[in-house]
Design a protein around this motif. Structure first.
Motif, PDB file in Angstrom:
ATOM      1  N   LEU A  38       0.828  -1.209   0.000  1.00  0.00           N
ATOM      2  CA  LEU A  38       0.000   0.000   0.000  1.00  0.00           C
ATOM      3  C   LEU A  38       0.864   1.261   0.000  1.00  0.00           C
ATOM      4  O   LEU A  38       0.536   2.252  -0.669  1.00  0.00           O
ATOM      5  N   ARG A  39       1.964   1.233   0.722  1.00  0.00           N
ATOM      6  CA  ARG A  39       2.877   2.385   0.712  1.00  0.00           C
ATOM      7  C   ARG A  39       3.467   2.586  -0.684  1.00  0.00           C
ATOM      8  O   ARG A  39       3.548   3.710  -1.189  1.00  0.00           O
ATOM      9  N   ARG A  40       3.859   1.468  -1.297  1.00  0.00           N
ATOM     10  CA  ARG A  40       4.454   1.551  -2.637  1.00  0.00           C
ATOM     11  C   ARG A  40       3.446   2.109  -3.643  1.00  0.00           C
ATOM     12  O   ARG A  40       3.795   2.950  -4.495  1.00  0.00           O
ATOM     13  N   LEU A  41       2.194   1.679  -3.549  1.00  0.00           N
ATOM     14  CA  LEU A  41       1.155   2.188  -4.457  1.00  0.00           C
ATOM     15  C   LEU A  41       0.890   3.672  -4.227  1.00  0.00           C
ATOM     16  O   LEU A  41       0.714   4.439  -5.183  1.00  0.00           O
ATOM     17  N   ARG A  42       0.866   4.076  -2.967  1.00  0.00           N
ATOM     18  CA  ARG A  42       0.619   5.494  -2.668  1.00  0.00           C
ATOM     19  C   ARG A  42       1.742   6.362  -3.218  1.00  0.00           C
ATOM     20  O   ARG A  42       1.496   7.419  -3.838  1.00  0.00           O
ATOM     21  N   GLU A  43       2.986   5.924  -3.002  1.00  0.00           N
ATOM     22  CA  GLU A  43       4.120   6.708  -3.473  1.00  0.00           C
ATOM     23  C   GLU A  43       4.155   6.776  -4.992  1.00  0.00           C
ATOM     24  O   GLU A  43       4.495   7.812  -5.578  1.00  0.00           O
ATOM     25  N   THR A  44       3.774   5.666  -5.645  1.00  0.00           N
ATOM     26  CA  THR A  44       3.727   5.658  -7.112  1.00  0.00           C
ATOM     27  C   THR A  44       2.675   6.623  -7.627  1.00  0.00           C
ATOM     28  O   THR A  44       2.861   7.279  -8.666  1.00  0.00           O
ATOM     29  N   SER A  45       1.572   6.738  -6.892  1.00  0.00           N
ATOM     30  CA  SER A  45       0.499   7.652  -7.307  1.00  0.00           C
ATOM     31  C   SER A  45       0.856   9.114  -7.064  1.00  0.00           C
ATOM     32  O   SER A  45       0.182  10.017  -7.573  1.00  0.00           O
ATOM     33  N   GLY A  46       1.907   9.354  -6.264  1.00  0.00           N
ATOM     34  CA  GLY A  46       2.328  10.721  -5.977  1.00  0.00           C
ATOM     35  C   GLY A  46       1.560  11.379  -4.846  1.00  0.00           C
ATOM     36  O   GLY A  46       1.704  12.588  -4.621  1.00  0.00           O
ATOM     37  N   MET A  47       0.761  10.612  -4.115  1.00  0.00           N
ATOM     38  CA  MET A  47      -0.045  11.175  -3.035  1.00  0.00           C
ATOM     39  C   MET A  47       0.691  11.090  -1.701  1.00  0.00           C
ATOM     40  O   MET A  47       1.494  10.183  -1.464  1.00  0.00           O
ATOM     41  N   THR A  48       0.418  12.048  -0.811  1.00  0.00           N
ATOM     42  CA  THR A  48       0.949  12.029   0.543  1.00  0.00           C
ATOM     43  C   THR A  48      -0.062  11.358   1.461  1.00  0.00           C
ATOM     44  O   THR A  48      -1.240  11.190   1.112  1.00  0.00           O
ATOM     45  N   THR A  49       0.389  10.974   2.644  1.00  0.00           N
ATOM     46  CA  THR A  49      -0.537  10.362   3.604  1.00  0.00           C
ATOM     47  C   THR A  49      -1.635  11.355   3.999  1.00  0.00           C
ATOM     48  O   THR A  49      -2.780  10.955   4.251  1.00  0.00           O
ATOM     49  N   GLN A  50      -1.300  12.639   4.050  1.00  0.00           N
ATOM     50  CA  GLN A  50      -2.290  13.653   4.387  1.00  0.00           C
ATOM     51  C   GLN A  50      -3.364  13.734   3.314  1.00  0.00           C
ATOM     52  O   GLN A  50      -4.562  13.816   3.614  1.00  0.00           O
ATOM     53  N   GLN A  51      -2.972  13.682   2.057  1.00  0.00           N
ATOM     54  CA  GLN A  51      -3.939  13.742   0.962  1.00  0.00           C
ATOM     55  C   GLN A  51      -4.851  12.524   0.970  1.00  0.00           C
ATOM     56  O   GLN A  51      -6.061  12.641   0.753  1.00  0.00           O
ATOM     57  N   VAL A  52      -4.270  11.347   1.231  1.00  0.00           N
ATOM     58  CA  VAL A  52      -5.078  10.128   1.291  1.00  0.00           C
ATOM     59  C   VAL A  52      -6.078  10.218   2.436  1.00  0.00           C
ATOM     60  O   VAL A  52      -7.255   9.868   2.296  1.00  0.00           O
ATOM     61  N   ALA A  53      -5.616  10.684   3.589  1.00  0.00           N
ATOM     62  CA  ALA A  53      -6.494  10.798   4.755  1.00  0.00           C
ATOM     63  C   ALA A  53      -7.654  11.739   4.478  1.00  0.00           C
ATOM     64  O   ALA A  53      -8.804  11.469   4.858  1.00  0.00           O
ATOM     65  N   GLU A  54      -7.386  12.851   3.796  1.00  0.00           N
ATOM     66  CA  GLU A  54      -8.447  13.814   3.486  1.00  0.00           C
ATOM     67  C   GLU A  54      -9.448  13.242   2.498  1.00  0.00           C
ATOM     68  O   GLU A  54     -10.656  13.469   2.636  1.00  0.00           O
TER      69      GLU A  54
END
Length: 319
Positions: free
Chosen positions: A18-34
């Motif tokens: 999941l971390r690898r997918l998020r980083e590939t998408s260019g999103m930050t944890t804050q953006q995902v949380a929002e």
């Protein structure tokens, strides 16, 4: 026969993916949380394998990250299902170090340094019982018995015929000298160490007092390594009220370097066996186990040789 599922490892693998997918998408944890209306710390806990996640939440995250491959989505959802299952240790109730047991159960190799006591994987029942009674004085008889059962079951990984856990343990001399339980308990425990040290997948080294200051003087630590390339190594630091798990590459490299220094300063496996034999003498044993090396201790290699990768350093009489 069904495949044994390790929920601790499933959570770690899922979190890494999941971390690898998020980083590939260019999103930050804050953006995902929002976007998902959840807290940022929850995202961090999920990615670190510290929190359970439902399969439908995995599906939502994959959609947010733009994952098009349905097989990959299904695989991640399966990991989420597995991460919610129970490991064998859960049947014993609330075990404080359950996360570590889950990692140890999946590890291919463990390198440990113990300054005060014999490592749990190498303890006899009598020694383990005395350690538990002395270190957890507030435990009820039932709680102590449960701890003992869990500790002995963990040791079964050293005795399996196929792919046993590879263990390299560096022990401070203090662990051999401290009388835990009784002198008879110590005699049995040290004889047990000598027996285990002869196994090809177990390597023991003693760090004598005369070494002086060394990298492990600040306390116990273990390095857990896994067969799967995607499972990063873990440094485990045991503490009284809480444990610490380090997975950053820089931390793992630091502790690996510390362990290499400890191995270089400690007695070789051959000399360690003889050293333990001498300590047993102080506990009243009058007969000694056969020594595989005919050379006197003073002429036998005291330290591991530089560059030797085999866990048992060769005896100079046969090399």
């Amino acid at each position: 026969m069904g495949v044994t599922v390790n929920p601790t490892v499933s959570r770690r693998r899922l979190g890494s993916e999941l971390r690898r997918l998020r980083e590939t998408s260019g999103m930050t944890t804050q953006q995902v949380a929002e976007r998902l209306l959840i807290s940022q710390p929850k995202i961090s806990l999920l990615e670190n394998g510290r929190r359970l996640i439902k399969p439908r939440d995995v599906r939502d995250l994959c959609g947010l990250y733009g994952v098009q491959d349905q097989r990959r989505v299904d695989h991640l959802m399966q990991l989420a299902t597995e991460s919610g299952q129970q490991g064998w240790w859960n049947s014993y109730g609330d075990i404080p170090y359950g996360a570590y047991i889950g990692l140890e159960a999946e590890a291919a190799a463990v390198r440990s340094y113990e300054p005060m006591v014999i490592p749990g994987l190498l303890q006899t029942p009598a020694y383990a019982q005395a350690v538990i009674a002395g270190t957890i004085p507030h435990a009820t008889a039932e709680q102590a018995a449960t701890r003992l059962q869990v500790r002995l079951r963990r040791q079964s990984r050293l005795g399996v015929a196929r792919n046993p856990l590879r263990l390299w343990a560096v022990l401070d001399e203090s662990a051999l000298r401290r009388v835990v339980g009784s002198r008879e308990v110590m005699r049995e425990q040290l004889d047990h160490l000598i027996h285990l040290g002869a196994q090809p997948h177990i390597t023991l080294q003693v760090l004598p007092h005369d070494v002086g200051a060394h990298p492990g003087i600040s306390g116990q630590f273990s390095l857990l390594e896994f067969a799967e390339a995607t499972d990063v190594s873990v440094v485990y630091l045991e503490r009284f009220t809480s444990d610490l798990y380090l997975e950053k590459r820089s931390d793992v490299l630091l502790y690996s370097d510390m362990y290499a220094h400890l191995q270089a300063q400690a007695l070789s496996p051959v000399s360690t066996r003889r050293f333990i034999d001498e300590v047993v003498k102080t506990y009243g044993r009058t007969e000694f186990l056969p020594d595989p090396c005919p050379l006197p201790l003073s002429t036998c290699d005291r330290r591991p040789r530089q560059g030797v990768q085999h866990p048992q350093a060769p005896c100079p009489s046969t090399s």
